[in-house]
Design an enzyme around this catalytic site. Sequence first.
Site, short mmCIF file in Angstrom:
data_model
loop_
_atom_site.label_atom_id
_atom_site.label_comp_id
_atom_site.label_asym_id
_atom_site.label_seq_id
_atom_site.Cartn_x
_atom_site.Cartn_y
_atom_site.Cartn_z
N SER A 87 119.01 53.68 139.87
CA SER A 87 120.41 53.76 139.45
C SER A 87 120.82 55.17 138.99
O SER A 87 121.92 55.62 139.33
CB SER A 87 120.70 52.74 138.34
N LYS A 137 119.90 40.25 131.11
CA LYS A 137 121.21 39.91 131.65
C LYS A 137 121.87 38.72 130.96
O LYS A 137 123.08 38.71 130.75
CB LYS A 137 121.11 39.64 133.16
N ALA A 149 115.72 30.83 142.73
CA ALA A 149 116.75 30.28 141.84
C ALA A 149 116.86 31.10 140.56
O ALA A 149 117.21 30.56 139.51
CB ALA A 149 116.44 28.82 141.52
#
Length: 277
Positions: free
Chosen positions: A19, A68, A129
């Site tokens: 990033s 997150k 998932a």
Amino acid sequence: MNANPAACLIGWPAAHSRSPLIHKYWLKQFGIAGDYRIEAVEPAALADFIGSLAARGYCGANVTIPHKEQALALSVPDARARAVGAANTLYFVEGELHSTNTDVEGFIGNLDASATGWSVDGEAVVLGAGGSARAVVYGLVERGVARVHLVNRSRDRARALAQPYGERVRVVAWEEVGAVLPEAGLVVNTTSLGMRGQPPLPLDVSVLRTDATVADLVYVPLDTALLQAAKARGLRTADGLGMLLHQAVRGFELWFGQRPQVTPELRALVEADLAAA
């Protein structure tokens, strides 16, 4: 905006993220005297760090594993972040910390750019998932895919992800994936299988339709065994690096006030960095 605005990536660990390379490229391109840094923050210290984000000189941040979900609870999430259940981008609105999830548009934007002509007709198969799968499923349903088959070793985790979508998302046992592949117009790997140092992904792409698209969120290696097999059949493909680049666009715009573009030059820069690692 501050004279020298700065954003950061918050993770644990976070040292190997690309990033900073992406955002510093755009800062230079726009002539913005800003910065983008990595902040390794352990989970126990996250609330304090995020609470003092502005005091530390940051106008916003990216959030990665394992933060997150906690970042979602520590901010004012938009509808997309709430629906996905995770935040990967933090930004300020009139001094209040807000959050969103740009993995959704990163995934869809990369599909549109890399697999031109991919179709929402028919069915999609999503492997995994976790947090990335949540963003992928949300993006596919939002885009109009009629049925998503969610394949995961833990049925309970898959059911929890699928529950808000009703009949649009169907949970499939890992060992039964072969039964849903022949009708799939899109297959997406959101697991770490096939990543360097991880076990291979056992998936038979020979049963896929000739017009199918295969996407792999893994980008180390860039050309995974799954993508190689798909390309050998002449199928459309989208790799994990493309998603990484496209998900960065809106965060940069929120922090620095300019909307950047994903260019071949930027991709080549990050590819070279990956190859040198």
